[in-house]
Structure formats: C-alpha cells, structure tokens
Design a protein around this motif. Structure first.
Motif, PDB file in Angstrom:
ATOM      1  N   SER A   8      -0.443 -10.623   4.261  1.00 30.74           N
ATOM      2  CA  SER A   8      -1.458  -9.587   4.099  1.00 30.74           C
ATOM      3  C   SER A   8      -2.722  -9.971   4.825  1.00 30.74           C
ATOM      4  O   SER A   8      -3.111 -11.125   4.859  1.00 30.74           O
ATOM      5  CB  SER A   8      -1.791  -9.393   2.622  1.00 30.74           C
ATOM      6  N   LYS A   9      -3.399  -8.973   5.430  1.00 28.73           N
ATOM      7  CA  LYS A   9      -4.716  -9.220   6.001  1.00 28.73           C
ATOM      8  C   LYS A   9      -5.760  -9.455   4.917  1.00 28.73           C
ATOM      9  O   LYS A   9      -6.913  -9.732   5.214  1.00 28.73           O
ATOM     10  CB  LYS A   9      -5.128  -8.026   6.860  1.00 28.73           C
ATOM     11  N   LEU A  10      -5.333  -9.329   3.671  1.00 27.57           N
ATOM     12  CA  LEU A  10      -6.231  -9.665   2.573  1.00 27.57           C
ATOM     13  C   LEU A  10      -6.789 -11.059   2.759  1.00 27.57           C
ATOM     14  O   LEU A  10      -7.916 -11.356   2.378  1.00 27.57           O
ATOM     15  CB  LEU A  10      -5.472  -9.582   1.248  1.00 27.57           C
ATOM     16  N   VAL A 193      -2.535  -2.097  -6.782  1.00 22.48           N
ATOM     17  CA  VAL A 193      -1.579  -2.753  -7.681  1.00 22.48           C
ATOM     18  C   VAL A 193      -1.938  -4.221  -7.876  1.00 22.48           C
ATOM     19  O   VAL A 193      -1.361  -4.903  -8.726  1.00 22.48           O
ATOM     20  CB  VAL A 193      -0.133  -2.631  -7.170  1.00 22.48           C
ATOM     21  N   ASP A 194      -2.865  -4.723  -7.077  1.00 24.95           N
ATOM     22  CA  ASP A 194      -3.326  -6.108  -7.185  1.00 24.95           C
ATOM     23  C   ASP A 194      -4.825  -6.171  -6.962  1.00 24.95           C
ATOM     24  O   ASP A 194      -5.360  -5.467  -6.101  1.00 24.95           O
ATOM     25  CB  ASP A 194      -2.663  -7.002  -6.134  1.00 24.95           C
ATOM     26  N   ILE A 195      -5.494  -7.017  -7.741  1.00 25.73           N
ATOM     27  CA  ILE A 195      -6.901  -7.325  -7.521  1.00 25.73           C
ATOM     28  C   ILE A 195      -7.030  -8.839  -7.530  1.00 25.73           C
ATOM     29  O   ILE A 195      -6.624  -9.492  -8.499  1.00 25.73           O
ATOM     30  CB  ILE A 195      -7.818  -6.726  -8.608  1.00 25.73           C
ATOM     31  N   LEU A 196      -7.573  -9.394  -6.458  1.00 32.82           N
ATOM     32  CA  LEU A 196      -7.783 -10.837  -6.372  1.00 32.82           C
ATOM     33  C   LEU A 196      -9.255 -11.088  -6.095  1.00 32.82           C
ATOM     34  O   LEU A 196      -9.840 -10.481  -5.200  1.00 32.82           O
ATOM     35  CB  LEU A 196      -6.935 -11.449  -5.249  1.00 32.82           C
ATOM     36  N   GLY A 211     -10.777  -8.507  -3.493  1.00 30.42           N
ATOM     37  CA  GLY A 211      -9.752  -7.892  -2.668  1.00 30.42           C
ATOM     38  C   GLY A 211      -8.788  -7.081  -3.515  1.00 30.42           C
ATOM     39  O   GLY A 211      -8.357  -7.527  -4.581  1.00 30.42           O
ATOM     40  N   ALA A 212      -8.457  -5.880  -3.061  1.00 30.93           N
ATOM     41  CA  ALA A 212      -7.488  -5.031  -3.748  1.00 30.93           C
ATOM     42  C   ALA A 212      -6.410  -4.619  -2.757  1.00 30.93           C
ATOM     43  O   ALA A 212      -6.692  -4.412  -1.573  1.00 30.93           O
ATOM     44  CB  ALA A 212      -8.165  -3.797  -4.338  1.00 30.93           C
ATOM     45  N   GLN A 213      -5.198  -4.492  -3.237  1.00 28.88           N
ATOM     46  CA  GLN A 213      -4.079  -4.121  -2.379  1.00 28.88           C
ATOM     47  C   GLN A 213      -3.243  -3.049  -3.065  1.00 28.88           C
ATOM     48  O   GLN A 213      -3.079  -3.073  -4.289  1.00 28.88           O
ATOM     49  CB  GLN A 213      -3.221  -5.342  -2.076  1.00 28.88           C
ATOM     50  N   ALA A 216       1.693  -0.131  -0.622  1.00 26.23           N
ATOM     51  CA  ALA A 216       2.072  -0.117   0.790  1.00 26.23           C
ATOM     52  C   ALA A 216       1.550  -1.337   1.538  1.00 26.23           C
ATOM     53  O   ALA A 216       1.687  -1.421   2.757  1.00 26.23           O
ATOM     54  CB  ALA A 216       1.558   1.152   1.453  1.00 26.23           C
ATOM     55  N   LEU A 217       0.937  -2.289   0.800  1.00 26.20           N
ATOM     56  CA  LEU A 217       0.383  -3.529   1.345  1.00 26.20           C
ATOM     57  C   LEU A 217      -0.854  -3.295   2.207  1.00 26.20           C
ATOM     58  O   LEU A 217      -1.255  -4.172   2.970  1.00 26.20           O
ATOM     59  CB  LEU A 217       1.429  -4.328   2.136  1.00 26.20           C
ATOM     60  N   ASN A 218      -1.482  -2.118   2.084  1.00 26.61           N
ATOM     61  CA  ASN A 218      -2.809  -1.930   2.663  1.00 26.61           C
ATOM     62  C   ASN A 218      -3.825  -2.549   1.700  1.00 26.61           C
ATOM     63  O   ASN A 218      -3.611  -2.557   0.484  1.00 26.61           O
ATOM     64  CB  ASN A 218      -3.114  -0.445   2.856  1.00 26.61           C
ATOM     65  N   SER A 219      -4.916  -3.062   2.229  1.00 33.40           N
ATOM     66  CA  SER A 219      -5.860  -3.774   1.365  1.00 33.40           C
ATOM     67  C   SER A 219      -7.302  -3.433   1.708  1.00 33.40           C
ATOM     68  O   SER A 219      -7.618  -2.959   2.801  1.00 33.40           O
ATOM     69  CB  SER A 219      -5.651  -5.286   1.473  1.00 33.40           C
TER      70      SER A 219
END
Length: 297
Positions: A8-10, A193-196, A211-213, A216-219
């Motif tokens: 991920s570009k995250l 669906v994710d928050i880091l 960061g949130a994603q 579709a793996l866009n972040s």
C-alpha cells in the motif's frame, strides 16, 4: 516506496507503524519457550533466534482489521518486533511484500524484511496459523532476513531472524479501537476498513500521521506536526514549510494535497480529533471534503 513495499502507498507516510489503542499483555515469566504447540490454550509468548541467542518479548499486542494484521513483541527497553501484514486470515505471507521489522533499543532505524537494493529478494515469510475469534488471540511463526533501514549506511550487515514464534497474542479489532475516520472523495463517501495511526520523524520534525484504507486498497493519509495545538492550518503544497500534509492514493498512484486545510479540534497526550478538506495535485485533481478524524496516537 511502491518498488519496496507493494502492499500500500499508505507506507509513503506511515513508514513505521504502531498498533494503537491496544492493551499490552505481559508475558508469564515462568513459561517454557520449548512448549510451543499452537494449542491456543496457554499463555502468550513471542520469541525468535538471532545473533546466536533467543530473544523473548516481555509484552505483546495485536490488531486484526479489514485488510491488515498488526503484531508487536516488545521489551521494556523499547526494542522489539513490529509486523504489518496484508491479511485477515490464516495463511503464509511473503516477508518482502509485507512489513516485518526488528528495531534495537534507542534507534529510529531497524532491520526490515525488504532488501532495498533488490525488493524482489525472497527474505522469508510469516505464517498465521490460528486466529481464535472466541478468545481473541492470534498465533503463528515467522522467519526473515532483515536489512538495515537506513540505506545511507552500508556497513551494517543483514541479520537472519529464525525460529520465530508468536502464540496466543491478544488482539483487538478495528471496531474496538474507538478510532473513527470519515471523508468524501468527489462527493462520494470514502468507506474505510482500516485506520492506522503513528508518530513518525521526518528529519528533525515529528508528525502525527493518520492513515485510512478502503476495501479497494485506496488510502488517505493526514499528517500534522506533533508540536501543533488546536487551530486551523493551511495546506499550500509545500511539504518543507507546511505544518500539515495530506495524501490520497488511488489505484496505486500517489496524489498529494495542493490546497486545503486541517483543523485540530482537540488534542491530548494520546488522542487527536480534527477536520480536513483538500484538493490534490494531478491532471485530474481529487476534491476531498467533509473530512473528520478522532484517533488515539
């Protein structure tokens, strides 16, 4: 970073990760490390062999969320292993396309599971053998070849981490963190669906990065200088002078914020809440509106 970490570009901003909002579980000092059997009925343990000895964590924590599993095994002096794996189920996952790290005490750099000069090198793997959703524990094994993350230093040789075991590590889910993130992209809700969340150092400056994603793996990543208090701060597109920054990653293309603002509504030693909006760079800019976050860091 995409040629180094493909998940991920995250990671363009979240270059180091922290498992947020987790309770640290101390290890039982009386456990026999040879008793690992993946039965998921015993105490938590985290160990690995390297440099001629066995390393054992004194605290552990984990997060299982929509796209990622994060696991930490730490000692009181701050050194330890941090894993971030693009997965949410049992299976074996390559080390070089995920993030497996060991950081020595007192260092901002560590040994990463990617050879920066040869990202395709097979450096090992991590296997998730059990996710116990009744007891909320996770178990598995790992091994990887770690390369020093400060690529300007060439005198530090890689380290081989072997016989890695994590058993019965307590985990929380994304819903249990209490963190929230919201934004609209072109008027359509960005459903995360994710928050880091973590604090990172960029040169002499420290940033809090959220960061949130989505599925579709866009972040989307929002970063503010740790020294900033409540108030509204402009995004001008100058990463050197701006105290706040934002990135939207869409279909593996990184779009930085060219204009906009981030408002810090409240901030404590462990939690930050705010709003944001921005317009990205690029031939077809993305307009991000109604942004809001409330996270522990």
């Amino acid at each position: 970073m995409k040629n180094i970490l493909s998940i991920s570009k995250l990671f363009l901003v979240l270059i180091a990760f922290a498992v947020t909002s987790c309770d640290v579980e101390p290890l039982d000092p009386a456990i026999n490390l040879d008793d690992f059997d993946n039965s998921n009925n015993g105490p938590a343990l985290f160990k690995a062999d390297f440099s001629g000895s066995t390393w054992t964590a004194t605290s552990v924590e984990a997060l299982v969320s929509g796209n990622f599993i994060a696991i930490s095994g730490l000692k009181a002096n701050g050194e330890g292993f941090d894993f971030l794996v693009q997965a949410n189920a049992i299976g074996t996952y390559p080390a070089n396309t995920n993030l497996l790290t060991f950081t020595p005490s007192g260092s901002e750099f560590g040994y990463w599971s990617t050879n920066f000069n040869n990202p395709e090198e097979n450096t090992g793997s991590i296997t998730i053998t059990n996710i116990n959703t009744t007891n909320n524990t996770i178990s598995g094994t790992f091994n990887f070849k770690g390369y020093w993350s400060d690529t300007s230093v060439t005198s530090i040789l890689p380290v081989q981490f072997t016989n890695g075991v994590f058993q019965n590590i307590p985990f929380i889910t994304q819903d249990q963190t209490g963190d929230s993130f919201f934004a609209k992209v072109g008027g359509t809700e960005f459903v995360d669906v994710d928050i880091l969340t973590t604090t990172i150092s960029v040169g002499s400056q420290e940033f809090i990065s959220i960061g949130a994603q989505n599925a579709a793996l866009n972040s989307m990543t929002i970063s503010v200088k740790s020294s900033l208090g409540t108030g509204t701060y402009a995004i001008t597109g100058n990463a050197t002078t701006d105290g706040v920054q934002a990135i939207y990653d869409f279909n593996d293309v990184n779009y930085t914020a060219a204009t906009g603002s981030i408002t810090i509504i409240s901030k404590t030693a462990t939690r930050i809440r705010g709003n944001f909006n921005f317009v990205t760079s690029g031939a077809t800019p993305f307009t991000i509106t109604e942004g809001a976050f409330d996270v522990e860091y």
